[in-house]
Design an enzyme around this catalytic site. Structure first.
Site, PDB file in Angstrom:
ATOM      1  N   ASP A 214       1.010  -1.206  -0.107  1.00 27.69           N
ATOM      2  CA  ASP A 214       0.206   0.084   0.039  1.00 27.69           C
ATOM      3  C   ASP A 214       0.821   1.352  -0.078  1.00 27.69           C
ATOM      4  O   ASP A 214       1.978   1.353   0.656  1.00 27.69           O
ATOM      5  CB  ASP A 214      -0.763  -0.040   1.113  1.00 27.69           C
ATOM      6  N   GLU A 273       1.546  -0.560  -5.298  1.00 26.61           N
ATOM      7  CA  GLU A 273       0.464   0.344  -5.511  1.00 26.61           C
ATOM      8  C   GLU A 273       1.195   1.838  -5.317  1.00 26.61           C
ATOM      9  O   GLU A 273       1.604   2.424  -4.328  1.00 26.61           O
ATOM     10  CB  GLU A 273      -0.633   0.341  -4.165  1.00 26.61           C
TER      11      GLU A 273
END
Length: 538
Positions: A214, A273
């Site tokens: 993330d 990401e």
């Protein structure tokens, strides 16, 4: 500025599982409820593994299920080595990993290294400490500006709206690029590096096959934390250089993690990401000594237009190819409106979504499927106000992500469409009453359903995995259409116009979102449709 690594020779890009894998994103809260509380959990995911294996995907990416107060639905982690009771137990996680492997499915888990929860033991210790105490060195604390320090240390804005700084009663401010409950870690502190290496080892030792990272472009901030100098900074992310994202120092972190992943057997992977201001900058994350994949958000955000799709495809393949990495293709995820709705909603949106899937799965590289897209689920746009709890709505009430996170329907005619056990009062987000025909059970019985189109496409893709990494060869086709060929005698044609289009037939029809009419060497493609072909010269 760090530039791209040297191009990788073709001999170094032998196809491995992750280079052309189809990875299914499980938003755990909304996939299947195994314990009857209206919220999806690990037991529910485990109960649906046969469905996922039959669908034909290669791996599952599970959104965070770690201990969390759920200020951002799990992306605010309080304990990275345990499972939140909402989702089950550590024993449930072990059982899910083991059973997924028995079904031939790999498991990728989310890791959140840019920030923790404000309930994390480290941040609680920092709050209890005085300014200057070593406990505060794990996060980014600064004195404020102005005569009494009443102004934030700089002009950085939170992705969720407002200032990225919150002031404590003792006068110091702490940085949070997301919600105030998500304080940013200080990656200049070696203790943070050691802790995350330990966290990754913990899950690798339990058998996970990789990590989705993330905010992989976060962690490192520009020295001195300089002002951006512009408001509305969220619009700059991924488009312009900002001092809090995509700093060159993040690549040393990813290189260290790649060395750790490579030290384990079975080709464990890292997926970034990452938002970067150019395709070249994004390719930095997938150099041979860094991560294996990076999400291709340029493809996700492309409008329904043939020229734009072709440009994004060419640019994506070219830049990833420079560093010997596969391109990833994604149409939806838990942070964006579902593409059925983005492409026009209703029948037009579903037609385009079905065609986009065949385009996506026909391209070289790895593809991601967001749960429910195989059912053709639209965005839910009319959720009652009391259910709208996404912190992103703080920035813009119309910008919440709740509508793509509604639980998926499993069976028509059952309470909550089989998502929860009978007797449950309600699911954590309400499900539209009209979703019965979209349920897994209803679509499995319809050979023309979107679910069966996905199942057929994944089966054919697996059978034709001799594709390799070679880019597609574009074929001449009318304006508003795309046509390309791949190794092994495969071709794909897509009509992105709202009218029927004739183009040369490419051989035998393998699969179509809408069957074409083939006569005399020509194929008449229906509006917003795609066809896979076995070429005559194969």
């Amino acid at each position: 500025m760090t530039e791209l690594a040297h191009p990788v020779h073709e001999a170094a890009t032998a196809t491995r599982w992750w280079r052309d894998a189809v990875i299914y994103q499980v938003y755990v809260r909304s996939f299947a409820d195994g314990n009857g509380d209206g919220i999806g959990d690990l037991l529910g995911v485990r109960s649906r593994l046969p469905y996922l294996a039959d669908l034909g995907v290669d791996a599952l990416w599970l959104t965070p299920f770690f201990t969390s107060p759920m200020a951002d639905f799990g992306y605010d982690v309080a304990d990275y080595r345990d499972v939140d009771p909402i989702f089950g137990s550590l024993a449930d996680a072990r059982a899910l990993i083991d059973e997924a492997h028995r079904h031939g499915l790999r498991i990728i888990v989310d890791v959140v290294p840019n920030h923790t929860s404000d309930r994390h033991a480290w941040f609680q210790e920092a709050l209890a400490a005085a300014p200057g105490d070593p406990a505060r060195e794990r996060y980014i604390f600064r004195p404020g500006k102005g005569p009494g320090g009443e102004l934030p240390p700089n002009d950085w804005e939170s992705v969720f709206g407002g200032s990225a700084w919150t002031r404590l009663p003792d006068g110091e401010w702490y940085l949070h690029l997301f919600a105030a409950e998500q304080p940013d870690l200080n990656w200049d502190n070696p203790e943070i590096h050691a802790e995350f290496e330990s966290i990754l080892r913990f899950w690798l030792d339990l058998g996970v096959d990789g990590f989705r990272i993330d905010v992989a472009h976060g962690m490192v901030k520009a020295p001195g934390l300089p002002d951006v100098g512009h408001p509305d900074q969220v619009r700059m992310i991924g488009a312009e250089v900002v001092p809090f994202f995509d700093q060159d120092g993040v690549h040393e972190i990813h290189r260290a993690w790649r060395r750790l992943l490579d030290s384990y057997p079975g080709e464990r992977i890292g997926v970034a990401e990452a938002w970067a201001p150019s395709a070249l900058r994004l390719a930095n994350y997938i150099r041979p000594d860094e991560l294996h994949q990076a999400f291709n958000f340029h493809f996700l955000t492309a409008p329904w237009d043939a020229a734009r799709f072709r440009a994004v495809i060419d640019e994506s393949l070219a830049t990833a190819g420079l560093v010997g990495a596969p391109t990833t293709w994604v149409l939806s995820n838990h942070d964006v409106k579902r593409h059925v709705t983005r492409y026009g909603h209703g029948e037009a949106g579903l037609r385009r979504a079905r065609a986009a899937m065949l385009l996506t799965l026909g391209l070289p590289g790895s593809a991601y499927i967001y749960q429910g897209e195989e059912l053709g689920l639209p965005e839910v746009l009319d959720l009652p106000e009391e259910f709208l709890l996404d912190p992103q709505r703080l920035r813009n009430p119309d910008d919440g992500r709740d509508g793509c996170r509604v639980p998926i329907p499993w069976a028509d005619g059952e309470p909550h469409f089989g998502f929860s056990l009978p007797g449950v009062e309600g699911t954590w987000l309400p499900m539209p009453e009209s979703w019965g025909p979209l349920s897994v059970e209803a679509q499995l019985g319809d050979p023309r359903s979107t679910l069966n189109l996905y199942r057929d496409a994944l089966r054919i893709r697996r059978e034709l995995r001799s594709f390799g990494d070679a880019p597609p060869v574009w074929l001449d086709s009318p304006e508003g259409t795309l046509a390309f060929a791949r190794d092994g005698g495969f071709a794909c044609t897509v009509n992105l116009t709202g009218e029927p289009v004739e183009l040369p037939a490419q051989g035998r029809v393998l699969l179509a979102s809408v069957p074409p009419v083939v006569e005399g060497g020509l194929a008449r493609l229906a509006p917003d449709s795609a066809v896979w072909w076995r070429r005559d010269d194969a």
